[in-house]
Design an enzyme around this catalytic site. Structure first.
Site, PDB file in Angstrom:
ATOM      1  CB  ILE A 269      -0.974   0.029   1.206  1.00  0.00           C
ATOM      2  CG1 ILE A 269      -0.209   0.091   2.546  1.00  0.00           C
ATOM      3  CG2 ILE A 269      -1.903  -1.169   1.179  1.00  0.00           C
ATOM      4  CD1 ILE A 269      -1.143   0.206   3.763  1.00  0.00           C
ATOM      5  CG  ASP A 270      -0.092   4.487  -2.497  1.00  0.00           C
ATOM      6  OD1 ASP A 270       0.587   3.716  -3.193  1.00  0.00           O
ATOM      7  OD2 ASP A 270      -1.110   5.073  -2.913  1.00  0.00           O
ATOM      8  NE  ARG A 271       7.102   8.404   3.386  1.00  0.00           N
ATOM      9  CZ  ARG A 271       8.099   9.263   3.233  1.00  0.00           C
ATOM     10  NH1 ARG A 271       8.650   9.419   2.042  1.00  0.00           N
ATOM     11  NH2 ARG A 271       8.550   9.949   4.250  1.00  0.00           N
TER      12      ARG A 271
ATOM     13  NE  ARG B 293      -3.337   8.805  -3.641  1.00  0.00           N
ATOM     14  CZ  ARG B 293      -2.025   8.951  -3.496  1.00  0.00           C
ATOM     15  NH1 ARG B 293      -1.251   7.887  -3.288  1.00  0.00           N
ATOM     16  NH2 ARG B 293      -1.492  10.153  -3.549  1.00  0.00           N
TER      17      ARG B 293
END
Length: 313
Positions: free
Chosen positions: A144-146, A246
């Protein structure tokens, strides 16, 4: 700062949905720390890097499910006394383990820490968990994104890694995210069906956009609560594309609050967020109990402020 040359054993990597389409050389640059690029290119030329047991070229692009084997190599390693992962960080992450059995570890990752080191980060979640547990074999099952918080699956056994990545590829693991988005979403429930195309900016940073040239991508959105200028939604991606939730939010006019990459120009008049308002809250894996992580305190606080403003108006 002292460093020593060490011999690394055969290294295996499995390609997940977020790495598909990446060149093998770029993939290895970010994962073989301390190994010069020239050495990596030499390994590829000499056939010491194999993808699915076959020789490849530096420009070979990876596909989901590919297995990468790297022969033993020398690399530069800092002294253990200079390990970048502090004991405080390691212990705090151990407290965030929400599920564990003989093959699987699930961590409720805080926002702000990458899942692995690279791109200016000396370490990430996986390196910190290896340091904290003392286990040599721990591998990320997905990413998953930072800036996204929430559930990350880590395998403790190679068989678990393969089984769960197969389930991901077959879309049999259901992930649900909580997101705070800009504006009031009109439909209580909707399927966002828009193909996504990944591209790079001039500085090499990844971006995604809706495009007919992209890969099929679907996300189910369920409204949980509407506020004056924002909406709390639960989003379940039916495909596993980079930045999917997103970009799909942006595509229907409701980008995520706190997103500095997609839709930051879209007006928002609510409380100022501390970060991207996206949290991986639930995993439903065949053969496992449902695994959940409650909304983190910072997002709970933002919801409380939005709710207070709504009630006051």
């Amino acid at each position: 700062m002292n460093s020593t040359q060490q011999w690394q054993n055969v290294t295996w990597f499995d390609v997940d949905e977020h790495q598909a389409g990446q060149r093998i050389d770029n993939f290895l640059f970010s994962r073989l720390k301390g190994v010069p690029k020239s050495r990596i290119y030499r390994l590829i030329r000499e056939g010491q890097v194999r993808v699915n047991k076959k020789r490849i070229k530096a420009e070979t692009k990876l596909n989901i499910g590919d297995q990468i084997r790297v022969a033993p190599i020398r690399y530069e390693q800092k002294d253990e006394t200079e390990a970048p992962v502090s004991n405080t960080v390691a212990q705090s992450l151990l407290k965030r383990v929400v599920y564990e059995d003989e093959g699987l570890l699930v961590v409720n990752k805080p926002s702000g820490i990458a899942v692995h080191g690279g791109s200016g980060m000396s370490y990430g979640l996986i390196e910190a968990m290896r340091a904290a547990t003392g286990k040599k074999y721990l591998e990320l099952i997905h990413r998953i994104d930072r800036d996204t918080s929430g559930l990350v699956m880590i395998s403790k056994k190679r068989s678990t890694l393969k089984t769960l990545q197969d389930l991901l590829r077959e879309h049999k693991i259901q992930k649900t995210y909580a997101a705070i988005v800009k504006g009031q979403v009109a439909l209580d429930r909707q399927l966002i069906d828009a193909p996504l195309h990944r591209y790079e900016l001039a500085n090499g940073e990844r971006r995604v956009r809706v495009s007919s040239e992209g890969k099929p991508s679907q996300t189910v959105w369920q409204v949980v609560e509407r506020f004056k200028g924002a909406t709390l939604v639960h989003a379940s991606p039916l495909s596993g594309r980079t930045h999917q939730i997103r970009v799909h939010g942006l595509s229907i006019g409701h980008p995520l609050v706190g997103d500095d990459k997609y839709g930051h120009q879209t007006p928002y008049v609510g409380p100022t967020p501390r970060r991207l308002c996206l949290h991986a809250m639930r995993l439903e894996i065949p053969g496992y109990p449902t695994i959940e992580a409650h909304l983190p305190e910072d997002m709970q606080g933002l919801v409380a402020q939005l709710r207070a403003e709504q009630n006051a108006s």
